[in-house]
Design an enzyme around this catalytic site. Structure first.
Site, short mmCIF file in Angstrom:
data_model
loop_
_atom_site.label_atom_id
_atom_site.label_comp_id
_atom_site.label_asym_id
_atom_site.label_seq_id
_atom_site.Cartn_x
_atom_site.Cartn_y
_atom_site.Cartn_z
N GLN A 42 150.54 43.76 57.47
CA GLN A 42 151.51 42.70 57.20
C GLN A 42 152.43 42.47 58.41
O GLN A 42 152.46 43.27 59.34
CB GLN A 42 152.34 43.07 55.96
CG GLN A 42 153.01 44.43 56.05
CD GLN A 42 153.25 45.08 54.69
OE1 GLN A 42 153.35 44.40 53.68
NE2 GLN A 42 153.35 46.40 54.67
N ASP A 97 160.22 52.11 52.10
CA ASP A 97 161.57 52.23 52.67
C ASP A 97 162.27 53.50 52.18
O ASP A 97 163.25 53.94 52.78
CB ASP A 97 162.41 50.99 52.38
CG ASP A 97 162.51 50.67 50.89
OD1 ASP A 97 163.02 51.52 50.13
OD2 ASP A 97 162.08 49.58 50.48
N GLU A 117 152.03 54.97 49.93
CA GLU A 117 152.34 53.76 50.73
C GLU A 117 151.15 53.48 51.63
O GLU A 117 150.65 54.36 52.32
CB GLU A 117 153.62 54.01 51.55
CG GLU A 117 153.94 52.98 52.62
CD GLU A 117 154.21 51.57 52.09
OE1 GLU A 117 155.11 51.41 51.24
OE2 GLU A 117 153.51 50.63 52.53
N ASP A 148 145.95 53.40 49.99
CA ASP A 148 146.06 52.26 49.10
C ASP A 148 146.38 52.74 47.68
O ASP A 148 145.69 53.62 47.14
CB ASP A 148 144.72 51.51 49.11
CG ASP A 148 144.67 50.42 48.07
OD1 ASP A 148 145.69 49.73 47.88
OD2 ASP A 148 143.61 50.25 47.43
N ASP A 169 156.69 49.72 43.31
CA ASP A 169 157.69 49.08 44.16
C ASP A 169 156.95 48.37 45.28
O ASP A 169 156.98 48.78 46.43
CB ASP A 169 158.63 50.17 44.71
CG ASP A 169 159.67 49.59 45.66
OD1 ASP A 169 159.90 48.37 45.62
OD2 ASP A 169 160.22 50.37 46.46
N ASP A 172 155.27 41.20 47.22
CA ASP A 172 154.80 40.16 46.31
C ASP A 172 153.27 40.01 46.35
O ASP A 172 152.64 40.48 47.30
CB ASP A 172 155.49 38.83 46.66
CG ASP A 172 156.98 38.89 46.32
OD1 ASP A 172 157.36 39.74 45.49
OD2 ASP A 172 157.75 38.10 46.87
#
Lengths: 295, 295
Positions: A42, A97, A117, A148, A169, A172
């Site tokens: 990303q 985070d 994560e 994943d 968490d 989108d």
């Protein structure tokens, strides 16, 4: 690393998305860009804002700002954790985070918190630029898996491991998190949960933006779980000032609107947003939205 | 009338205010400017937005959009009206768009609703461009006075007229509404109220923007009224997605968080936001804000 970003113009970061929230935009004033790269998964942007502290942006969408992140992290963590009467084993999917982990380990009953994560860069950069959130990675109860989340849950299903609370968490559904909003994901969550287990997932929308989408998402969750309810948390840096969360319970007698535990005095001292009253209030819906989203 | 406005750039209306909410901005896409003038009192802009219907802007601040206005109008009206056990005589100060009046006359017990608006242009333009709000001006129980609300209350104090509910639906304190946020105004409200009377006022801020200001405003209200509580309503076009409201009761035994009446089935049919649950939920505060704003 580039210091330029297509969402930054004349010193302002602009959150615009014609598909998810057409015709409206939210902007934050940028002091300086701290980091920008396209990771394997990303587009990652971190900037220092003029009034909201450091801000993490993934694929052009604000994920957290230091000023208001606690409203999100506390609600997505404490709503399921206080709903459960004795949560010991917690799984966090996404949340690189570290903010959710920080909240989870505030519960002394928690014995183990695993974070899965996909993008190790988010963790590394959060340690550097969002230390108030990433502090939790050092906690002795925390384990981190870099893989994943969807595949992790498939492996969990095979191994028979069970969790008391699972928190999704994610970002989108337009990016790497797309699979987290599908039926198969809810089925894997169900399998990975103990009998009194509770799941919560960020819903990526709110009642003002896309009520039909939320209705479909709840319909999907209710096809798998005997109980799924919508609640929300209110914070300035999420689109329209609020974000929906979907809470699912494996045991229909567990009522997520009426938590089975309340914060101890010491726990409450460490919370800035969550309290017993706001837990229940978060499930109360305006009339037009309730008609669509209540079972 | 000019079709250009300094807040509109490249087809977007930008709400920016370095004093009230530095470092953040909210924008709406403009289909076309319907009206722009500087009236005797303020800068009035009305535009058709791409996704929020027609939007009324006073002095650069969004007052209402057709898409989400009900969340504001219903809460500022029904919270005090259902708190009161039998409200008959209602005073609305400001509210020239007519939306609050529309809600007030939904209560069959109301016998008379008086609106005091300083700027007749707001009423005229709302009739033309916001007909869904301004419809209420035709209602037989409605009276309109075109004058300064502060002076009106001074005259009321002299005449001895009393109201059951007074709603201050003003713009923010930077413009002509400045006096509505001062001690003397609360004193005039107190005098104009029956013994069981209830007052509500838009607070112009929310817990994220300026908690100190809200603390001071509540302090002022509590110096006059035995009971003043903060509640809020959530809607996308107000800064940070929420707006504070201050509810004051002349009788300390009247509890605004626990209304004495609930909507009849017919009344509820005509409401899109308000319901019994959201009335109480609106008074529940996140921990950090509650510490500052609770008595």
């Amino acid at each position: 690393m580039s210091s330029q970003h297509p969402c930054i113009t004349d010193g302002w970061f602009n959150e615009v998305n014609d598909k998810s929230f057409p015709g409206q935009a939210f902007s934050l004033k940028v002091n300086k860009v701290l980091y920008h790269e396209k990771s394997q998964f990303q587009d990652i942007l971190i900037f220092e804002s003029s009034d909201y502290g450091n801000v993490l942006v993934l694929d052009g969408i604000i994920q957290v700002s230091e000023r208001d992140e606690f409203a999100y992290q506390e609600m997505i963590s404490h709503v399921p954790l206080y709903t459960h009467e004795n949560p010991k084993k917690i799984l966090v999917i996404g949340g690189g985070d570290g903010g959710v982990l920080r909240e989870v380990v505030k519960h002394s009953c928690v014995e183990e918190a695993t974070l899965v994560e996909i993008d190790s860069r988010v963790i590394e950069l959060s340690k550097k630029y969002l230390p108030g959130m990433a502090c939790s990675f050092k906690h002795p109860k925390v384990r981190v898996k870099l893989c994943d989340g969807f595949q992790f849950l498939r492996d969990v299903a095979e191994s028979g491991t069970k969790y008391d609370v699972i928190i999704t968490d994610s970002s989108d559904p337009d990016g790497p998190a797309e699979a987290f909003f599908q039926m198969e994901y809810f089925e894997l969550l169900y399998k990975a949960l103990n009998d009194n287990g509770v799941v919560i997932a960020q819903a990526s929308e709110n009642v003002w933006l896309n009520l039909d989408y939320l209705k479909t998402l709840l319909h999907t969750a209710r096809a798998v779980f005997p109980l799924a309810e919508y609640c929300s948390t209110m914070l300035p840096t999420y689109t329209s000032g609020q974000l929906g969360l979907i809470t699912c319970c494996k045991n229909p007698k567990v009522n997520p609107t009426d938590p089975s535990r309340v914060p101890t005095e010491e726990e409450q001292t460490n919370m800035r947003y969550y309290n017993r009253g706001i837990h229940s209030a978060a499930f109360v819906l305006p009339t037009w939205a309730g008609k669509v989203l209540k079972p």
